[in-house]
Write an enzyme that holds these catalytic residues in place. Sequence first.
Site, PDB file in Angstrom:
ATOM      1  N   ASP B  80       0.877  -1.170   0.000  1.00 49.46           N
ATOM      2  CA  ASP B  80       0.000   0.000   0.000  1.00 49.46           C
ATOM      3  C   ASP B  80       0.915   1.220   0.000  1.00 49.46           C
ATOM      4  O   ASP B  80       1.506   1.551   1.017  1.00 49.46           O
ATOM      5  CB  ASP B  80      -0.894  -0.002   1.246  1.00 49.46           C
ATOM      6  CG  ASP B  80      -1.775   1.237   1.311  1.00 49.46           C
ATOM      7  OD1 ASP B  80      -1.752   2.030   0.351  1.00 49.46           O
ATOM      8  OD2 ASP B  80      -2.476   1.415   2.314  1.00 49.46           O
ATOM      9  N   TRP B 105       6.033  -4.818   7.773  1.00 50.33           N
ATOM     10  CA  TRP B 105       5.140  -5.944   8.033  1.00 50.33           C
ATOM     11  C   TRP B 105       5.420  -6.980   6.967  1.00 50.33           C
ATOM     12  O   TRP B 105       5.842  -6.657   5.856  1.00 50.33           O
ATOM     13  CB  TRP B 105       3.674  -5.507   8.103  1.00 50.33           C
ATOM     14  CG  TRP B 105       2.986  -5.301   6.797  1.00 50.33           C
ATOM     15  CD1 TRP B 105       3.014  -4.177   6.029  1.00 50.33           C
ATOM     16  CD2 TRP B 105       2.136  -6.240   6.110  1.00 50.33           C
ATOM     17  NE1 TRP B 105       2.252  -4.359   4.916  1.00 50.33           N
ATOM     18  CE2 TRP B 105       1.698  -5.605   4.929  1.00 50.33           C
ATOM     19  CE3 TRP B 105       1.706  -7.543   6.386  1.00 50.33           C
ATOM     20  CZ2 TRP B 105       0.860  -6.237   4.026  1.00 50.33           C
ATOM     21  CZ3 TRP B 105       0.868  -8.169   5.489  1.00 50.33           C
ATOM     22  CH2 TRP B 105       0.452  -7.512   4.327  1.00 50.33           C
ATOM     23  N   ASP B 124       9.136   0.361   4.323  1.00 50.11           N
ATOM     24  CA  ASP B 124       9.031   1.718   3.799  1.00 50.11           C
ATOM     25  C   ASP B 124      10.396   2.401   3.794  1.00 50.11           C
ATOM     26  O   ASP B 124      11.242   2.124   4.636  1.00 50.11           O
ATOM     27  CB  ASP B 124       8.054   2.541   4.650  1.00 50.11           C
ATOM     28  CG  ASP B 124       6.614   2.123   4.417  1.00 50.11           C
ATOM     29  OD1 ASP B 124       6.357   1.367   3.459  1.00 50.11           O
ATOM     30  OD2 ASP B 124       5.739   2.541   5.197  1.00 50.11           O
ATOM     31  N   VAL B 154      -0.574   1.562   7.722  1.00 52.37           N
ATOM     32  CA  VAL B 154       0.292   2.202   8.715  1.00 52.37           C
ATOM     33  C   VAL B 154       1.551   2.701   8.017  1.00 52.37           C
ATOM     34  O   VAL B 154       2.069   2.046   7.108  1.00 52.37           O
ATOM     35  CB  VAL B 154       0.679   1.187   9.807  1.00 52.37           C
ATOM     36  CG1 VAL B 154       1.738   1.758  10.731  1.00 52.37           C
ATOM     37  CG2 VAL B 154      -0.535   0.759  10.600  1.00 52.37           C
TER      38      VAL B 154
END
Lengths: 178, 177
Positions: B80, B105, B124, B154
Amino acid sequence: MGRRSAITMGLAACVLAPIAAVAIGATPPVLPAASARPRTPLPAAQVAYLTSCGGCHGIEGVSAPGKVPTLRGLTGSFLCTRQGRDFLVRLPDVALTTLSDRMLTEVMNFVVFDIGAPVAGGRPAPAYTIGEVARLRREPLTDTGLTAYRNRVVAGLAARCEVPAALHVYAARVTIAR
Amino acid sequence: MKRLGVDNWGERLTRRLAGRLSRRSALARLGALLVAAPAFPLLPVQRARAADAGNGTDFSREAQAHDDTACNYWRYCGIDGNLCSCCGGSVHSCPPGSQPSPTSWIGSCINPADQRSYLIAYRDCCGASICNKCSCLGTDHAMPIYRPQANNHVIWCIGANTFEYHCSMAVLVGLAE
């Protein structure tokens, strides 16, 4: 517009489970080589560790010293006392995971024996059993101050075994700079 | 000697079959069965069921393994955010000026090249303003925000120097099964 809302930013899930202390001066995480395609499947316990714990705690059990508890080399020390042994399973994010009792038992043994170093001093600790994990996870540490409780557990460990110095240091506070 | 009812019944059945069926008939039926049986798994219904029983997802059925700047690249089944591959980095390296977050994650995606499931860390890159290219959303194995450990919305800059999100990588961790 950015696709992630500010509301979610503070949700630092990983810091909810203060399993072990922070290793000061630990080596920074190493990203695995991504080009080579692995041929051998990882053991089921390691897969469950990675998908349930390893994102935050790190693929090798070390991620963000000072923010996420380091597991590598430290978790085995908790087996020195009954209280410490129970503590690891009763941690909220451990006890309340979606894993089955059987898989959680395998993950716990992976975390304490494969990622964590053998307990120093005392006798070699036996592996967690399914019945033990099933019983302990029914009593999650949800109504106590976890950091204070952890300090008492570590004091108990230090009184009986030679624990790594890093076990005494724990920083649960996450600093979010913008 | 008194005979049991089941003996009489068995004898009648055997004699009736012997009277009606030739040995050739029995062999022909057995042969037909042998020839026809392997064809059944090829029927479309059977194939559809096999596909459902497999570990495929909607994403994996459309996924490809040659262009990591497209949202349907196989590793992006749970991503995402903005692809680092489009922002001067790669699927496993941050663009210059940003740093990889130590936390991520970890989900799993099926590689269309071998149909096997691989663990993927959605990590990220932080410390630079958002790269607005190649915004993608994959939801395989992602959980709602009340299970933030596996939530892909998140900002996974926990442990990084800043919470400033730049882009997302999809780092191969290992073979799951």
